[in-house]
Design a protein around this motif. Structure first.
Motif, PDB file in Angstrom:
ATOM      1  N   PRO A  86       0.852  -1.052   0.108  1.00  0.00           N
ATOM      2  CA  PRO A  86       0.149  -0.038   0.175  1.00  0.00           C
ATOM      3  C   PRO A  86       0.941   1.079  -0.007  1.00  0.00           C
ATOM      4  CG  PRO A  86       0.194  -0.812   2.060  1.00  0.00           C
ATOM      5  CD  PRO A  86       0.836  -1.885   1.251  1.00  0.00           C
ATOM      6  N   TYR A  87       0.296   2.189  -0.643  1.00  0.00           N
ATOM      7  CA  TYR A  87       1.289   3.644  -0.450  1.00  0.00           C
ATOM      8  C   TYR A  87       0.147   4.577   0.160  1.00  0.00           C
ATOM      9  CZ  TYR A  87       4.796   1.862  -3.601  1.00  0.00           C
ATOM     10  OH  TYR A  87       6.054   1.307  -3.782  1.00  0.00           O
ATOM     11  N   PHE A  88       0.746   5.544   0.932  1.00  0.00           N
ATOM     12  CA  PHE A  88       0.266   6.677   1.416  1.00  0.00           C
ATOM     13  C   PHE A  88       0.517   7.874   1.007  1.00  0.00           C
ATOM     14  CE2 PHE A  88       0.318   3.148   4.604  1.00  0.00           C
ATOM     15  CZ  PHE A  88      -0.877   3.031   5.073  1.00  0.00           C
ATOM     16  N   ALA A  89      -0.458   8.768   0.893  1.00  0.00           N
ATOM     17  CA  ALA A  89      -0.374  10.206   0.338  1.00  0.00           C
ATOM     18  C   ALA A  89       0.580  10.897   1.345  1.00  0.00           C
ATOM     19  CB  ALA A  89      -1.557  10.711   0.199  1.00  0.00           C
ATOM     20  N   VAL A  90       1.755  11.689   0.890  1.00  0.00           N
ATOM     21  CA  VAL A  90       2.296  12.676   1.856  1.00  0.00           C
ATOM     22  C   VAL A  90       2.816  13.891   1.091  1.00  0.00           C
ATOM     23  CG1 VAL A  90       3.407  10.630   3.148  1.00  0.00           C
ATOM     24  CG2 VAL A  90       4.385  11.459   1.158  1.00  0.00           C
ATOM     25  N   ARG A  91       2.794  14.885   1.761  1.00  0.00           N
ATOM     26  CA  ARG A  91       3.277  16.162   1.357  1.00  0.00           C
ATOM     27  C   ARG A  91       4.568  16.216   0.631  1.00  0.00           C
ATOM     28  NH1 ARG A  91       0.922  17.975   6.315  1.00  0.00           N
ATOM     29  NH2 ARG A  91      -0.983  19.143   5.878  1.00  0.00           N
ATOM     30  N   SER A  92       5.738  15.551   1.498  1.00  0.00           N
ATOM     31  CA  SER A  92       7.074  15.073   1.218  1.00  0.00           C
ATOM     32  C   SER A  92       7.437  13.878   1.436  1.00  0.00           C
ATOM     33  CB  SER A  92       7.748  16.478   1.854  1.00  0.00           C
ATOM     34  OG  SER A  92       8.832  16.094   1.765  1.00  0.00           O
ATOM     35  N   ALA A  93       7.850  13.494   0.346  1.00  0.00           N
ATOM     36  CA  ALA A  93       8.334  11.985   0.570  1.00  0.00           C
ATOM     37  C   ALA A  93       9.655  11.940   1.307  1.00  0.00           C
ATOM     38  CB  ALA A  93       8.497  11.257  -0.988  1.00  0.00           C
ATOM     39  N   ASP A  94      10.543  12.750   1.239  1.00  0.00           N
ATOM     40  CA  ASP A  94      11.793  12.958   1.785  1.00  0.00           C
ATOM     41  C   ASP A  94      11.518  13.058   3.320  1.00  0.00           C
ATOM     42  OD1 ASP A  94      14.109  13.456  -0.504  1.00  0.00           O
ATOM     43  OD2 ASP A  94      12.053  14.278  -1.052  1.00  0.00           O
ATOM     44  N   GLU A  95      10.420  14.244   3.670  1.00  0.00           N
ATOM     45  CA  GLU A  95      10.253  14.113   4.899  1.00  0.00           C
ATOM     46  C   GLU A  95       9.711  12.885   5.594  1.00  0.00           C
ATOM     47  OE1 GLU A  95       7.204  16.803   7.860  1.00  0.00           O
ATOM     48  OE2 GLU A  95       7.698  17.445   5.727  1.00  0.00           O
ATOM     49  N   ALA A  96       8.775  12.260   4.884  1.00  0.00           N
ATOM     50  CA  ALA A  96       8.131  11.092   5.714  1.00  0.00           C
ATOM     51  C   ALA A  96       9.316  10.083   5.906  1.00  0.00           C
ATOM     52  CB  ALA A  96       7.007  10.704   4.458  1.00  0.00           C
ATOM     53  N   ALA A  97      10.271   9.917   4.984  1.00  0.00           N
ATOM     54  CA  ALA A  97      11.232   8.852   4.905  1.00  0.00           C
ATOM     55  C   ALA A  97      12.143   9.074   6.097  1.00  0.00           C
ATOM     56  CB  ALA A  97      12.158   8.671   3.711  1.00  0.00           C
ATOM     57  N   ALA A  98      12.504  10.674   6.198  1.00  0.00           N
ATOM     58  CA  ALA A  98      13.252  10.840   7.446  1.00  0.00           C
ATOM     59  C   ALA A  98      12.580  10.640   8.823  1.00  0.00           C
ATOM     60  CB  ALA A  98      13.473  12.314   7.544  1.00  0.00           C
ATOM     61  N   ARG A  99      11.273  10.875   8.750  1.00  0.00           N
ATOM     62  CA  ARG A  99      10.304  10.460  10.152  1.00  0.00           C
ATOM     63  C   ARG A  99      10.454   9.057  10.138  1.00  0.00           C
ATOM     64  NH1 ARG A  99       4.678  14.197  10.046  1.00  0.00           N
ATOM     65  NH2 ARG A  99       5.640  16.099  10.001  1.00  0.00           N
ATOM     66  N   VAL A 100      10.262   8.371   9.298  1.00  0.00           N
ATOM     67  CA  VAL A 100      10.259   6.982   9.530  1.00  0.00           C
ATOM     68  C   VAL A 100      11.453   6.341  10.231  1.00  0.00           C
ATOM     69  CG1 VAL A 100      10.578   4.619   8.235  1.00  0.00           C
ATOM     70  CG2 VAL A 100       8.591   6.318   7.643  1.00  0.00           C
ATOM     71  N   GLN A 101      12.663   6.850   9.629  1.00  0.00           N
ATOM     72  CA  GLN A 101      14.046   6.613  10.115  1.00  0.00           C
ATOM     73  C   GLN A 101      14.157   6.973  11.486  1.00  0.00           C
ATOM     74  OE1 GLN A 101      15.976   7.933   6.231  1.00  0.00           O
ATOM     75  NE2 GLN A 101      16.846   5.882   6.431  1.00  0.00           N
ATOM     76  N   GLU A 102      13.682   8.219  11.844  1.00  0.00           N
ATOM     77  CA  GLU A 102      13.853   8.815  13.102  1.00  0.00           C
ATOM     78  C   GLU A 102      13.113   7.776  14.338  1.00  0.00           C
ATOM     79  OE1 GLU A 102      12.125  12.783  12.572  1.00  0.00           O
ATOM     80  OE2 GLU A 102      14.048  13.359  11.523  1.00  0.00           O
ATOM     81  N   ARG A 103      12.153   7.202  13.747  1.00  0.00           N
ATOM     82  CA  ARG A 103      11.475   6.336  14.624  1.00  0.00           C
ATOM     83  C   ARG A 103      11.624   4.889  14.786  1.00  0.00           C
ATOM     84  NH1 ARG A 103       9.545  11.161  13.420  1.00  0.00           N
ATOM     85  NH2 ARG A 103       8.240  12.322  14.763  1.00  0.00           N
ATOM     86  N   GLY A 104      12.751   4.514  14.225  1.00  0.00           N
ATOM     87  CA  GLY A 104      13.422   3.129  14.139  1.00  0.00           C
ATOM     88  C   GLY A 104      12.791   2.370  12.894  1.00  0.00           C
ATOM     89  N   GLY A 105      12.291   3.013  11.886  1.00  0.00           N
ATOM     90  CA  GLY A 105      11.762   2.259  10.756  1.00  0.00           C
ATOM     91  C   GLY A 105      13.008   2.281   9.645  1.00  0.00           C
ATOM     92  N   THR A 106      12.887   1.805   8.473  1.00  0.00           N
ATOM     93  CA  THR A 106      14.058   1.896   7.551  1.00  0.00           C
ATOM     94  C   THR A 106      13.391   2.229   6.086  1.00  0.00           C
ATOM     95  OG1 THR A 106      13.352  -0.520   6.885  1.00  0.00           O
ATOM     96  CG2 THR A 106      15.115  -0.056   8.547  1.00  0.00           C
ATOM     97  N   ALA A 107      14.427   2.610   5.359  1.00  0.00           N
ATOM     98  CA  ALA A 107      13.841   2.938   3.861  1.00  0.00           C
ATOM     99  C   ALA A 107      14.480   2.111   3.056  1.00  0.00           C
ATOM    100  CB  ALA A 107      14.493   4.449   3.902  1.00  0.00           C
ATOM    101  N   ALA A 108      13.880   1.468   2.461  1.00  0.00           N
ATOM    102  CA  ALA A 108      14.313   0.282   1.421  1.00  0.00           C
ATOM    103  C   ALA A 108      14.668   0.955  -0.068  1.00  0.00           C
ATOM    104  CB  ALA A 108      13.393  -0.755   1.321  1.00  0.00           C
TER     105      ALA A 108
END
Length: 267
Positions: A86-108
């Motif tokens: 699934p894909y989620f709508a975001v204002r900024s893909a870069d900001e969303a990716a940074a938020r994910v990594q800041e919270r322990g997630g990963t960017a594939a």
């Protein structure tokens, strides 16, 4: 990720991810063989196909003439898993990716530019994979959303913790105009956008300890008129039936990607 952005900026009816940020906006399958994938889903779900601007390895699936999902036959080329995402709508893909990594997630994968927008393939801190899309949605996207031909559910170890993670990434329950609302209903976390249920998060009985046996994942559901017929067709065309009930079945396609068919729409 929306693989079929055919409208230009300023065109009538174009919806931007800025208007529906935080909400699911598309589902997409990465596969290895385009023809094999088309044959399987045509037989099981009755889909037809439309080409996309991104190239010969991409297609939009149509159900009764309406867009329902995207297919990208790039799993081998891009070293990606065969899977529905699934894909989620975001204002900024870069900001969303940074938020994910800041919270322990990963960017594939990414964020990468796919004009007229940007996309990234990410994973939450429990390993469930999802994507984000920034930019225009296809011109008849509101029809896709209203028809609810596809919807998503997160199976995870701790629904409350997952809701906090995604809420912080996507600004859920922020109260901002156009944002998503989060509700706790029974034993599930329910995500609503403009009043409609657009996703659910579940982890078992409320208050129970997280189940270490659960492999967190986003499950993509497709609404169909005959669940049993889809299950039979999947087996006849190289897939498998993982579970079967009167209103819902979990299936695996001929390359191993799991998905659910259901006779129920989310409300």
């Amino acid at each position: 990720m929306n693989h079929d952005m055919t409208s230009s900026a300023g065109s009538t009816g174009v919806v931007s991810t800025h208007a529906v940020y935080g909400a699911p906006c598309w589902v997409s399958l990465t596969s290895r063989d385009l023809q094999s994938t088309e044959d399987f889903y045509s037989a099981v779900l009755g889909w037809e196909w439309r080409p996309m601007r991104l190239g010969d390895q991409f297609r939009v699936a149509l159900a009764d003439g309406r867009p329902v999902a995207g297919i990208a036959a790039v799993a081998g080329m891009w070293q990606m898993a065969v899977a529905w995402t699934p894909y989620f709508a975001v204002r900024s893909a870069d900001e969303a990716a940074a938020r994910v990594q800041e919270r322990g997630g990963t960017a594939a994968v990414g964020p990468i530019s796919l004009p007229p927008g940007r996309a990234a393939l990410l994973a939450d801190r429990d390993g469930a994979t999802f994507g984000v899309w920034e930019g225009e949605l296809f011109s008849d996207w509101p029809t896709w959303r209203r028809a609810q031909l596809a919807f998503i559910r997160l199976h995870t170890r701790d629904a409350f913790d997952a809701a906090i993670f995604y809420g912080e990434v996507f600004d859920w329950a922020s109260g901002r105009p156009g944002g998503c609302e989060v509700h706790y209903e029974g034993e599930e976390v329910v995500l609503r956008s403009e009043g409609d249920v657009v996703a659910r998060i579940e982890s078992g009985a409320l208050g129970s300890a997280p189940d270490p046996r659960i492999r967190p994942h986003w499950q993509v559901h497709f609404t169909v008129p005959d669940v049993a017929a889809c299950a039979r067709a999947a087996e006849e065309h190289g897939g498998s039936v993982l579970s079967l009930g009167p209103e819902e079945a979990v299936l695996s396609d001929n390359e191993g990607a799991r998905f659910t068919v259901t006779s129920r729409r989310e409300h």
